[in-house]
Design a protein around this motif. Structure first.
Motif, PDB file in Angstrom:
ATOM      1  N   ASP A 152      16.930  -2.557  15.271  1.00 21.21           N
ATOM      2  CA  ASP A 152      18.378  -2.512  15.454  1.00 21.21           C
ATOM      3  C   ASP A 152      18.920  -3.769  16.113  1.00 21.21           C
ATOM      4  OD1 ASP A 152      18.458   0.002  14.330  1.00 21.21           O
ATOM      5  OD2 ASP A 152      18.318   1.040  16.256  1.00 21.21           O
ATOM      6  N   LEU A 153      18.048  -4.492  16.832  1.00 25.23           N
ATOM      7  CA  LEU A 153      18.503  -5.669  17.570  1.00 25.23           C
ATOM      8  C   LEU A 153      18.080  -6.976  16.904  1.00 25.23           C
ATOM      9  CD1 LEU A 153      17.729  -4.353  21.178  1.00 25.23           C
ATOM     10  CD2 LEU A 153      19.912  -4.317  19.945  1.00 25.23           C
ATOM     11  N   GLY A 154      17.495  -6.891  15.709  1.00 25.56           N
ATOM     12  CA  GLY A 154      17.159  -8.101  14.962  1.00 25.56           C
ATOM     13  C   GLY A 154      15.679  -8.371  14.788  1.00 25.56           C
ATOM     14  N   GLY A 155      14.819  -7.556  15.370  1.00 27.11           N
ATOM     15  CA  GLY A 155      13.381  -7.734  15.194  1.00 27.11           C
ATOM     16  C   GLY A 155      12.949  -7.407  13.776  1.00 27.11           C
ATOM     17  N   LYS A 156      11.763  -7.908  13.408  1.00 31.32           N
ATOM     18  CA  LYS A 156      11.251  -7.667  12.055  1.00 31.32           C
ATOM     19  C   LYS A 156       9.737  -7.524  12.068  1.00 31.32           C
ATOM     20  CE  LYS A 156      14.785 -10.143   9.415  1.00 31.32           C
ATOM     21  NZ  LYS A 156      15.059 -11.251   8.501  1.00 31.32           N
ATOM     22  N   GLY A 157       9.251  -6.686  11.173  1.00 30.89           N
ATOM     23  CA  GLY A 157       7.829  -6.589  10.874  1.00 30.89           C
ATOM     24  C   GLY A 157       7.635  -7.029   9.442  1.00 30.89           C
ATOM     25  N   VAL A 158       6.974  -8.172   9.241  1.00 32.43           N
ATOM     26  CA  VAL A 158       6.853  -8.767   7.919  1.00 32.43           C
ATOM     27  C   VAL A 158       5.390  -8.779   7.486  1.00 32.43           C
ATOM     28  CG1 VAL A 158       7.348 -10.794   6.500  1.00 32.43           C
ATOM     29  CG2 VAL A 158       8.819 -10.258   8.457  1.00 32.43           C
ATOM     30  N   LEU A 159       5.078  -8.117   6.381  1.00 32.61           N
ATOM     31  CA  LEU A 159       3.735  -8.166   5.811  1.00 32.61           C
ATOM     32  C   LEU A 159       3.613  -9.457   5.016  1.00 32.61           C
ATOM     33  CD1 LEU A 159       1.006  -6.725   5.310  1.00 32.61           C
ATOM     34  CD2 LEU A 159       2.071  -5.662   3.300  1.00 32.61           C
ATOM     35  N   VAL A 160       2.755 -10.377   5.483  1.00 31.53           N
ATOM     36  CA  VAL A 160       2.677 -11.688   4.843  1.00 31.53           C
ATOM     37  C   VAL A 160       1.474 -11.851   3.925  1.00 31.53           C
ATOM     38  CG1 VAL A 160       4.058 -12.867   6.591  1.00 31.53           C
ATOM     39  CG2 VAL A 160       1.587 -12.721   6.893  1.00 31.53           C
ATOM     40  N   ALA A 161       0.440 -11.033   4.122  1.00 30.89           N
ATOM     41  CA  ALA A 161      -0.740 -11.122   3.258  1.00 30.89           C
ATOM     42  C   ALA A 161      -1.552  -9.848   3.392  1.00 30.89           C
ATOM     43  CB  ALA A 161      -1.594 -12.340   3.640  1.00 30.89           C
ATOM     44  N   GLY A 162      -2.369  -9.589   2.396  1.00 26.64           N
ATOM     45  CA  GLY A 162      -3.215  -8.400   2.452  1.00 26.64           C
ATOM     46  C   GLY A 162      -4.263  -8.409   1.361  1.00 26.64           C
ATOM     47  N   THR A 163      -5.278  -7.584   1.564  1.00 27.99           N
ATOM     48  CA  THR A 163      -6.343  -7.440   0.577  1.00 27.99           C
ATOM     49  C   THR A 163      -6.219  -6.082  -0.094  1.00 27.99           C
ATOM     50  OG1 THR A 163      -7.908  -6.496   2.175  1.00 27.99           O
ATOM     51  CG2 THR A 163      -7.872  -8.906   1.965  1.00 27.99           C
ATOM     52  N   GLU A 164      -7.097  -5.851  -1.067  1.00 27.75           N
ATOM     53  CA  GLU A 164      -7.045  -4.618  -1.841  1.00 27.75           C
ATOM     54  C   GLU A 164      -8.027  -3.588  -1.302  1.00 27.75           C
ATOM     55  OE1 GLU A 164      -8.098  -6.644  -5.303  1.00 27.75           O
ATOM     56  OE2 GLU A 164      -6.156  -7.637  -5.462  1.00 27.75           O
ATOM     57  N   ALA A 165      -7.825  -2.342  -1.733  1.00 32.53           N
ATOM     58  CA  ALA A 165      -8.717  -1.243  -1.370  1.00 32.53           C
ATOM     59  C   ALA A 165     -10.120  -1.517  -1.926  1.00 32.53           C
ATOM     60  CB  ALA A 165      -8.156   0.060  -1.942  1.00 32.53           C
ATOM     61  N   PRO A 166     -11.164  -0.945  -1.346  1.00 29.52           N
ATOM     62  CA  PRO A 166     -11.096   0.144  -0.370  1.00 29.52           C
ATOM     63  C   PRO A 166     -10.990  -0.299   1.091  1.00 29.52           C
ATOM     64  CG  PRO A 166     -13.374  -0.194  -1.017  1.00 29.52           C
ATOM     65  CD  PRO A 166     -12.548  -1.150  -1.837  1.00 29.52           C
ATOM     66  N   ASP A 167     -11.467  -1.477   1.449  1.00 26.06           N
ATOM     67  CA  ASP A 167     -11.370  -1.931   2.839  1.00 26.06           C
ATOM     68  C   ASP A 167     -10.219  -2.922   2.934  1.00 26.06           C
ATOM     69  OD1 ASP A 167     -13.556  -0.379   3.682  1.00 26.06           O
ATOM     70  OD2 ASP A 167     -14.950  -1.903   2.976  1.00 26.06           O
ATOM     71  N   VAL A 168      -9.066  -2.438   3.384  1.00 22.78           N
ATOM     72  CA  VAL A 168      -7.832  -3.205   3.353  1.00 22.78           C
ATOM     73  C   VAL A 168      -7.621  -3.945   4.674  1.00 22.78           C
ATOM     74  CG1 VAL A 168      -5.322  -3.047   3.151  1.00 22.78           C
ATOM     75  CG2 VAL A 168      -6.784  -1.627   1.695  1.00 22.78           C
ATOM     76  N   VAL A 169      -7.254  -5.215   4.559  1.00 25.08           N
ATOM     77  CA  VAL A 169      -6.861  -6.012   5.715  1.00 25.08           C
ATOM     78  C   VAL A 169      -5.425  -6.456   5.477  1.00 25.08           C
ATOM     79  CG1 VAL A 169      -7.322  -8.069   7.103  1.00 25.08           C
ATOM     80  CG2 VAL A 169      -9.234  -6.818   6.069  1.00 25.08           C
ATOM     81  N   GLU A 170      -4.565  -6.232   6.475  1.00 22.28           N
ATOM     82  CA  GLU A 170      -3.163  -6.634   6.389  1.00 22.28           C
ATOM     83  C   GLU A 170      -2.892  -7.679   7.458  1.00 22.28           C
ATOM     84  OE1 GLU A 170      -1.080  -3.053   7.214  1.00 22.28           O
ATOM     85  OE2 GLU A 170      -2.013  -1.954   5.568  1.00 22.28           O
ATOM     86  N   LEU A 171      -2.109  -8.686   7.116  1.00 19.96           N
ATOM     87  CA  LEU A 171      -1.687  -9.703   8.077  1.00 19.96           C
ATOM     88  C   LEU A 171      -0.170  -9.630   8.207  1.00 19.96           C
ATOM     89  CD1 LEU A 171      -2.328 -12.096   9.942  1.00 19.96           C
ATOM     90  CD2 LEU A 171      -2.124 -13.585   7.938  1.00 19.96           C
ATOM     91  N   TRP A 172       0.289  -9.407   9.439  1.00 24.27           N
ATOM     92  CA  TRP A 172       1.701  -9.216   9.728  1.00 24.27           C
ATOM     93  C   TRP A 172       2.230 -10.306  10.649  1.00 24.27           C
ATOM     94  CZ3 TRP A 172       4.624  -4.810   8.251  1.00 24.27           C
ATOM     95  CH2 TRP A 172       3.894  -3.785   7.615  1.00 24.27           C
ATOM     96  N   ASP A 173       3.520 -10.607  10.515  1.00 22.17           N
ATOM     97  CA  ASP A 173       4.245 -11.480  11.428  1.00 22.17           C
ATOM     98  C   ASP A 173       5.371 -10.635  12.023  1.00 22.17           C
ATOM     99  OD1 ASP A 173       5.500 -13.514  12.785  1.00 22.17           O
ATOM    100  OD2 ASP A 173       6.193 -14.581  11.001  1.00 22.17           O
ATOM    101  N   TRP A 174       5.263 -10.341  13.327  1.00 20.73           N
ATOM    102  CA  TRP A 174       6.212  -9.450  13.982  1.00 20.73           C
ATOM    103  C   TRP A 174       7.086 -10.211  14.970  1.00 20.73           C
ATOM    104  CZ3 TRP A 174       7.299  -4.194  13.847  1.00 20.73           C
ATOM    105  CH2 TRP A 174       6.485  -3.425  12.998  1.00 20.73           C
TER     106      TRP A 174
END
Length: 201
Positions: free
Chosen positions: A94-116
Motif C-alpha cells: 500500500d505504501l509503494g513496496g514491491k515483491g518482484v520475481l526476477v528469475a526461477g527454475t522449473e519443477a520439481p526442485d524450484v528455485v525462485e529469485l526475488w527482488d523485494w
C-alpha cells in the motif's frame, strides 16, 4: 490494476488454464486440489484478478509446475536475461513496496529469485509454504525485521538470514528508510503432494 498488472494477470490466467486442461481437470478438481475457491480460480483463469503469492503457490504446487512457470513462458536450455524492470511484480504494498520475481527454475526442485522493496512501515505476511521450503534473504539497503514462527530477527544492510519457509513468516520495515533485499526461495519436490492424487470428479 494498471496495464502491466493486467498483462501479467492475463498471462498467469492463460498458463493456469493451459496446465489445468492439459491434465483434463475441471475447475472444481483444480480448486479442490489447490485448496482455493472455485470463484477465485475462475477469476484467475479469466485474468480478472491479481492473485496473492499464496494463491499462486497453491495453484503452482497443485499443478506441479512451480511458481516461475506460471509467470513466464517455458524456458529453453539457453541463458535467459531478465532486464531491469522486466520481472513479474507479484506483490505491491500500500505504501509503494514491491515483491518482484526476477528469475526461477522449473519443477520439481524450484528455485525462485526475488527482488523485494518494503517502504517504511510496510509488512508482508507469508503463509507457510510446502514442506522443506528454504528461504535465503540478503539485505541490500536499509534494515528490516523478519518474523519466523514466534522468533524475530533484526537484519541490516549486508546481513543475510536463512530459514525454513514452511512455517508462517513475515517481513517488516519498522524504520524510516526503504528496505531492499534479495530473496531466494528453494521449494523441493513441487507438486509431489499431488502427483499420486487424482482429483475427485
Amino acid at each position: 490494476m494498471d496495464q502491466v498488472a493486467e498483462t501479467l494477470a492475463r498471462a498467469i490466467g492463460a498458463r493456469v488454464r493451459q496446465e489445468r486442461k492439459s491434465r483434463e481437470w475441471t475447475l472444481d478438481q483444480l480448486a479442490a486440489t489447490a485448496g482455493v475457491s472455485r470463484r477465485m480460480l475462475v477469476n484467475v483463469e479469466q485474468g480478472g484478478v491479481n492473485p496473492s503469492i499464496g494463491t499462486l503457490l497453491r495453484l503452482s504446487d497443485a499443478l506441479g509446475v512451480g511458481l516461475p512457470a506460471l509467470v513466464e513462458p517455458p524456458a529453453a536450455r539457453t541463458a535467459k536475461i531478465t532486464r531491469r524492470g522486466e520481472g513479474a511484480v507479484l506483490w505491491s504494498g500500500d505504501l509503494g513496496g514491491k515483491g518482484v520475481l526476477v528469475a526461477g527454475t522449473e519443477a520439481p526442485d524450484v528455485v525462485e529469485l526475488w527482488d523485494w522493496t518494503l517502504a517504511p512501515g510496510e509488512r508482508h505476511e507469508s503463509e507457510a509454504h510446502a514442506d522443506g521450503t528454504r528461504e535465503l534473504l540478503h539485505v541490500q539497503d536499509g534494515a528490516l525485521t523478519v518474523e519466523v514462527d514466534s522468533e524475530s530477527y533484526e537484519i541490516a544492510t549486508g546481513d543475510a538470514l536463512s530459514f525454513y519457509g514452511d512455517i508462517a513468516h513475515a517481513y517488516i520495515n519498522c524504520h524510516d528508510e526503504p528496505a531492499r533485499f534479495s530473496l531466494t526461495v528453494f521449494e523441493p519436490g513441487v507438486g509431489a503432494a499431488h502427483r499420486t492424487e487424482i482429483p475427485n470428479a
